[in-house]
Design a protein around this motif. Structure first.
Motif, mmCIF file in Angstrom:
data_model
loop_
_atom_site.group_PDB
_atom_site.id
_atom_site.type_symbol
_atom_site.label_atom_id
_atom_site.label_comp_id
_atom_site.label_asym_id
_atom_site.label_seq_id
_atom_site.Cartn_x
_atom_site.Cartn_y
_atom_site.Cartn_z
ATOM 1 N N VAL A 17 -30.210 48.185 1.241
ATOM 2 C CA VAL A 17 -29.532 48.169 -0.010
ATOM 3 C C VAL A 17 -27.770 48.271 0.218
ATOM 4 O O VAL A 17 -26.852 47.863 -0.826
ATOM 5 C CB VAL A 17 -29.997 48.989 -0.165
ATOM 6 N N SER A 18 -27.074 48.794 1.290
ATOM 7 C CA SER A 18 -25.667 49.097 1.625
ATOM 8 C C SER A 18 -25.541 47.804 2.851
ATOM 9 O O SER A 18 -25.944 47.853 4.207
ATOM 10 C CB SER A 18 -25.122 50.349 1.768
ATOM 11 N N LYS A 19 -24.674 47.086 2.439
ATOM 12 C CA LYS A 19 -24.484 46.253 3.542
ATOM 13 C C LYS A 19 -23.098 46.602 3.759
ATOM 14 O O LYS A 19 -22.018 47.079 3.959
ATOM 15 C CB LYS A 19 -24.079 44.622 3.233
ATOM 16 N N VAL B 228 -19.483 58.694 -3.431
ATOM 17 C CA VAL B 228 -20.461 58.669 -4.657
ATOM 18 C C VAL B 228 -21.751 57.605 -4.565
ATOM 19 O O VAL B 228 -20.291 56.970 -5.167
ATOM 20 C CB VAL B 228 -20.059 58.719 -5.662
ATOM 21 N N GLY B 229 -22.648 57.818 -4.327
ATOM 22 C CA GLY B 229 -23.874 56.721 -4.731
ATOM 23 C C GLY B 229 -23.472 56.332 -3.432
ATOM 24 O O GLY B 229 -23.652 54.575 -3.601
ATOM 25 N N CYS B 230 -23.703 56.771 -2.192
ATOM 26 C CA CYS B 230 -23.525 56.359 -1.180
ATOM 27 C C CYS B 230 -24.470 55.513 -0.339
ATOM 28 O O CYS B 230 -24.173 55.335 0.626
ATOM 29 C CB CYS B 230 -23.149 57.042 0.020
ATOM 30 N N ILE C 109 -22.818 61.517 -0.661
ATOM 31 C CA ILE C 109 -24.172 62.494 -1.758
ATOM 32 C C ILE C 109 -24.464 60.872 -2.272
ATOM 33 O O ILE C 109 -24.752 60.047 -2.956
ATOM 34 C CB ILE C 109 -23.078 62.962 -2.656
ATOM 35 N N ASP C 110 -26.281 61.048 -2.210
ATOM 36 C CA ASP C 110 -26.808 60.022 -3.656
ATOM 37 C C ASP C 110 -27.936 60.352 -3.290
ATOM 38 O O ASP C 110 -28.625 61.849 -3.173
ATOM 39 C CB ASP C 110 -27.546 59.142 -2.582
ATOM 40 N N PHE C 111 -28.744 60.130 -4.773
ATOM 41 C CA PHE C 111 -29.946 61.661 -5.074
ATOM 42 C C PHE C 111 -31.145 60.663 -4.654
ATOM 43 O O PHE C 111 -32.515 61.002 -5.299
ATOM 44 C CB PHE C 111 -30.053 61.301 -6.887
ATOM 45 N N ASN D 77 -27.096 64.768 -7.683
ATOM 46 C CA ASN D 77 -27.291 63.442 -8.706
ATOM 47 C C ASN D 77 -25.221 64.154 -9.272
ATOM 48 O O ASN D 77 -24.539 64.944 -8.687
ATOM 49 C CB ASN D 77 -27.370 63.762 -9.486
ATOM 50 N N ALA D 78 -24.590 62.362 -8.639
ATOM 51 C CA ALA D 78 -23.559 62.586 -9.484
ATOM 52 C C ALA D 78 -23.184 63.020 -10.995
ATOM 53 O O ALA D 78 -21.987 63.399 -10.793
ATOM 54 C CB ALA D 78 -22.850 61.167 -9.081
ATOM 55 N N ARG D 79 -24.328 63.621 -11.402
ATOM 56 C CA ARG D 79 -23.919 64.224 -12.598
ATOM 57 C C ARG D 79 -23.426 65.586 -12.217
ATOM 58 O O ARG D 79 -22.826 65.573 -13.439
ATOM 59 C CB ARG D 79 -24.622 63.936 -13.256
ATOM 60 N N SER E 39 -16.439 55.321 -5.343
ATOM 61 C CA SER E 39 -17.297 55.109 -5.232
ATOM 62 C C SER E 39 -17.838 53.122 -5.653
ATOM 63 O O SER E 39 -17.408 52.984 -6.799
ATOM 64 C CB SER E 39 -18.446 55.689 -6.911
ATOM 65 N N PHE E 40 -18.210 53.149 -4.801
ATOM 66 C CA PHE E 40 -18.558 51.156 -5.285
ATOM 67 C C PHE E 40 -20.187 51.126 -6.150
ATOM 68 O O PHE E 40 -20.787 51.628 -4.644
ATOM 69 C CB PHE E 40 -17.758 50.889 -3.980
ATOM 70 N N SER E 41 -20.208 50.377 -6.590
ATOM 71 C CA SER E 41 -21.405 49.572 -6.556
ATOM 72 C C SER E 41 -22.088 50.722 -6.993
ATOM 73 O O SER E 41 -24.077 50.276 -7.481
ATOM 74 C CB SER E 41 -21.965 48.263 -5.534
HETATM 75 C C1 SAM Z 1 -26.252 49.112 -5.126
HETATM 76 S S1 SAM Z 1 -26.141 50.701 -4.526
HETATM 77 C C2 SAM Z 1 -24.456 51.174 -3.838
HETATM 78 C C3 SAM Z 1 -24.029 50.702 -2.594
HETATM 79 C C4 SAM Z 1 -23.056 51.181 -1.894
HETATM 80 N N1 SAM Z 1 -22.276 52.726 -2.561
HETATM 81 C C5 SAM Z 1 -22.632 50.726 -1.968
HETATM 82 O O1 SAM Z 1 -21.897 49.781 -2.413
HETATM 83 O O2 SAM Z 1 -22.961 49.229 -1.292
HETATM 84 C C6 SAM Z 1 -26.419 51.398 -5.606
HETATM 85 C C7 SAM Z 1 -26.394 53.400 -5.234
HETATM 86 O O3 SAM Z 1 -26.191 54.384 -6.367
HETATM 87 C C8 SAM Z 1 -27.177 55.473 -6.154
HETATM 88 N N2 SAM Z 1 -27.227 56.451 -7.819
HETATM 89 C C9 SAM Z 1 -26.787 55.711 -9.012
HETATM 90 N N3 SAM Z 1 -27.277 56.539 -9.544
HETATM 91 C C10 SAM Z 1 -27.369 58.156 -9.312
HETATM 92 C C11 SAM Z 1 -26.723 59.670 -9.515
HETATM 93 N N4 SAM Z 1 -26.634 59.503 -10.836
HETATM 94 N N5 SAM Z 1 -26.478 60.049 -8.271
HETATM 95 C C12 SAM Z 1 -26.202 59.946 -7.287
HETATM 96 N N6 SAM Z 1 -26.672 58.778 -7.046
HETATM 97 C C13 SAM Z 1 -26.963 57.827 -7.910
HETATM 98 C C14 SAM Z 1 -28.102 55.062 -6.075
HETATM 99 O O4 SAM Z 1 -29.677 55.828 -5.535
HETATM 100 C C15 SAM Z 1 -28.096 53.584 -5.447
HETATM 101 O O5 SAM Z 1 -27.791 54.470 -3.436
#
Ligand code: SAM
Length: 272
Positions: free
Chosen positions: A38-40, A73-75, A94-96, A122-124, A138-140
């Motif tokens: 999922v994350s590189k 955020v969304g790690c 942080i990630d959900f 949750n990022a919310r 916060s990336f992607s």
């Molecule tokens: C495409 S991955 C990106 C991961 C990393 N940031 C990267 O760029 O490699 C998106 C991530 O966002 C997380 N995510 C999506 N919505 C979220 C939320 N509301 N709260 C926390 N994490 C969230 C997903 O679980 C996922 O791990």
């Protein structure tokens, strides 16, 4: 109560979309994302478009992460924070998705990054006091969140005054958005127009001091058929080439007017 404009989605819809995304990122659905991919991490010397994009993101983040208290955020599995670990003061991801956070914690132990922590959440509703971080990125991830306004408010809240954030958003008026829509089995995307992205940031009290645009073409996928010609790998190989220190894609994506059709927008902001 936060000063949000009238939401387009009801609370129930937001909860429903988030649950669907969380299940996909937790491997609970047929096409669930895997913690292995999922994350590189960047690959040194690779000329691949997405690897180059990753290096650009990390270089931007490194500038602000030096000596800072950092939040991702969304790690996912923490790949970005591990890359930044040598320069930051402390880091939290942080990630959900519980399985992704579990993997991040395992990697933290095996790689010995004691200054980095991971939290399932949750990022919310970020579980941190206001002003906790000097730098948030916060990336992607933001374009998988159905209520990005609320998340950007949260990012601004947990930032210290004068702190920086780097946020990446996806453009609804782009070819990539058309490709993403053609893949409903993947996590659902919630893209914005470029003018709306800027508005969302400004309304949260974030001053934009840098803006870079990428991905004028999607560079992935085989659908929809109407875009077949533009989805050929040939385009990626050509646009990932570097001229004057930037990928050709970035030169094209940054042109006035063209910018409004590029998919990926990275904003460097300061909390005022
Ligand atoms: C495409 S991955 C990106 C991961 C990393 N940031 C990267 O760029 O490699 C998106 C991530 O966002 C997380 N995510 C999506 N919505 C979220 C939320 N509301 N709260 C926390 N994490 C969230 C997903 O679980 C996922 O791990």
């Amino acid at each position: 109560m936060k000063n949000l404009e009238k939401p387009f989605l009801s609370r129930d819809e937001i909860d429903g979309f988030e649950l669907e995304t969380r299940r996909k990122y937790s491997g609970e659905t047929a096409i669930g994302y895997s913690a292995d991919t999922v994350s590189k991490r960047p690959v040194a010397g690779s000329c691949d478009y997405f690897n180059r994009l990753l290096e650009i993101r990390l270089n931007l983040a490194r500038e602000h992460a030096r000596g800072a208290r950092v939040l991702d955020v969304g790690c996912a599995t923490g790949a970005h924070l591990f890359e930044l670990a040598p320069v930051l003061q402390s880091g939290v991801g942080i990630d959900f998705s519980f399985p992704l956070i579990k993997r991040a914690l395992e990697n933290r132990t095996s790689e010995g990054h004691e200054r980095v922590e991971f939290v399932e959440g949750n990022a919310r509703t970020l579980p941190f006091r206001g002003g906790t971080f000097d730098f948030v990125f916060s990336f992607s991830a933001l374009y998988y969140m159905p209520n990005v306004e609320e998340v950007v408010w949260e990012i601004a809240r947990v930032l210290t005054t004068g702190g920086h954030c780097l946020v990446e958003m996806g453009n609804s008026c782009s070819l990539n958005a058309m490709v993403a829509d053609a893949y409903p089995e993947l996590a659902r995307s919630f893209h914005l127009t470029v003018s709306r992205m800027k508005l969302v940031l400004l309304r949260a009290g974030l001053k934009i001091i840098g803006h870079r645009a990428f991905q004028i073409l999607p560079f992935w996928g085989e659908r929809p058929r109407s875009l077949e010609f533009l989805l050929k790998p040939f385009w990626k190989r050509w646009l990932e080439k570097r001229v004057g220190g930037r990928m050709i894609d970035e030169w094209v994506s940054g042109l006035p007017l063209v910018q409004n059709a590029a998919f990926r927008h990275i904003f460097d902001c300061i909390k005022q």
